[in-house]
Scaffold this active site. Sequence first.
Site, mmCIF file in Angstrom:
data_model
loop_
_atom_site.group_PDB
_atom_site.id
_atom_site.type_symbol
_atom_site.label_atom_id
_atom_site.label_comp_id
_atom_site.label_asym_id
_atom_site.label_seq_id
_atom_site.Cartn_x
_atom_site.Cartn_y
_atom_site.Cartn_z
ATOM 1 N N ALA A 37 0.618 -1.326 -0.052
ATOM 2 C CA ALA A 37 -0.045 -0.116 -0.525
ATOM 3 C C ALA A 37 0.993 1.185 -0.144
ATOM 4 O O ALA A 37 1.157 2.300 1.014
ATOM 5 C CB ALA A 37 -0.908 -0.362 0.959
ATOM 6 N N GLY A 41 6.212 8.388 1.140
ATOM 7 C CA GLY A 41 7.220 8.246 2.194
ATOM 8 C C GLY A 41 7.511 6.826 1.907
ATOM 9 O O GLY A 41 9.389 7.217 2.038
ATOM 10 N N HIS A 42 7.274 5.654 2.074
ATOM 11 C CA HIS A 42 8.189 4.588 0.751
ATOM 12 C C HIS A 42 8.639 4.926 0.061
ATOM 13 O O HIS A 42 9.612 4.419 -0.009
ATOM 14 C CB HIS A 42 6.710 3.049 0.759
ATOM 15 C CG HIS A 42 6.371 2.478 1.057
ATOM 16 N ND1 HIS A 42 4.501 3.345 1.395
ATOM 17 C CD2 HIS A 42 6.209 2.412 2.871
ATOM 18 C CE1 HIS A 42 4.045 2.348 2.400
ATOM 19 N NE2 HIS A 42 5.317 1.728 3.183
ATOM 20 N N GLY A 152 12.092 3.917 7.721
ATOM 21 C CA GLY A 152 11.574 5.538 7.742
ATOM 22 C C GLY A 152 11.497 5.741 9.700
ATOM 23 O O GLY A 152 11.514 4.470 10.210
ATOM 24 N N ARG A 153 11.637 7.157 9.772
ATOM 25 C CA ARG A 153 11.877 7.589 11.047
ATOM 26 C C ARG A 153 10.137 7.329 12.032
ATOM 27 O O ARG A 153 10.250 7.704 12.950
ATOM 28 C CB ARG A 153 12.719 8.943 11.447
ATOM 29 C CG ARG A 153 14.293 8.645 11.791
ATOM 30 C CD ARG A 153 14.662 10.022 11.184
ATOM 31 N NE ARG A 153 14.405 10.835 11.785
ATOM 32 C CZ ARG A 153 15.780 10.991 13.006
ATOM 33 N NH1 ARG A 153 17.288 10.255 13.207
ATOM 34 N NH2 ARG A 153 15.388 12.121 14.090
ATOM 35 N N SER A 190 1.066 7.768 5.861
ATOM 36 C CA SER A 190 0.682 6.284 6.417
ATOM 37 C C SER A 190 -0.032 5.215 5.915
ATOM 38 O O SER A 190 -1.138 5.633 4.815
ATOM 39 C CB SER A 190 0.384 6.419 7.409
ATOM 40 O OG SER A 190 0.008 4.901 7.847
ATOM 41 N N SER A 191 -0.030 4.203 5.262
ATOM 42 C CA SER A 191 -1.108 3.225 4.386
ATOM 43 C C SER A 191 -2.533 3.646 5.171
ATOM 44 O O SER A 191 -3.599 2.946 4.413
ATOM 45 C CB SER A 191 -0.219 2.054 4.041
ATOM 46 O OG SER A 191 0.928 1.664 3.850
#
Length: 297
Positions: A37, A41-42, A152-153, A190-191
């Site tokens: 998803a 960010g990813h 990721g932080r 976020s997913s």
Amino acid sequence: MLRSPPTVLRDSASFRAACDDARARGARVGFVPTMGALHEGHLELVTRARATCDFVVVSIFVNPTQFGPNEDFARYPRDEAGDLERLASVSTDAVFLPTPDAMYPAGERTRVHVGGLGDHFCGPFRPGHFEGVATIVAKFFGLVGQATAVFGRKDYQQLAILRRLATDLFLPITVVGVPTVRESDGLAKSSRNRYLTAEARAEAVAIPRALAGAHARFAAGERHAAALVGPVRDALRSTFDSVDYADLGDPDTLVPFPDEARVPPRTLLAVAVRTGTTRLIDNVVLGEDRSPVPEGS
Ligand code: AMP
């Protein structure tokens, strides 16, 4: 620019072989584990891996052992076709898409527990979660071999645990942490944001705003824990169904600071809230990270 789609690998032997072959050609391997998803960010993690590595592989695996019995494993968003398209838009060489049976074959028994770092913050609210995360990532690290692994932080506690894991087990992995990618209003991507109703999405901005308030107080010289975190708790409690925690702590040991403490120049502020059936987390390292809400917005 047109890029070729990533090679899809579905079994652990071909994942290991692809990483070994890349190194045999002299390539530096970059590894980005995800649950799919995918969002920006990813993709930022992939871009970061690409900056120092020649062969970038992303895993997409919704790991059953890191979900509790009442958590969202079954309904966690899955979008393989969309994910592959998104990964083709950045430079990804291969995608590892294993089945649960490939990662947890009959007879496997090993679980990985990283002591201490999971005792506070999310740990007590998600029993077994970090053990599930450490176990699957240790399996991935065992397959990938010498590599740079990018996380990721946003999942700050997870990042700290996985750094410890790689160090303690002498794994040939360099762990890199990437700053949280946010929506324009500051909400961490976020997913799980896909679960939010329009109303819940509008309320969710209270999270980065509360963190930004603490960031501003800290920047103005406030060091008293209660004065930093008290308004964060008030704001979150008045907005959300429940607040799992809003705590300050040491960014390396992840031990919380009591309310009466004076906090050091680098201090983790981490929060977790529930809105409906969705759990959202966020954090900022005061004295290190930028404010989660851009100035003037
Ligand atoms: P997940 O798919 O949620 O398990 O996340 C996979 C990786 O992406 C983890 O290292 C996360 O910390 C990272 N990640 C998730 N959301 C963000 C974000 N908004 N910014 C940066 N990294 C993220």
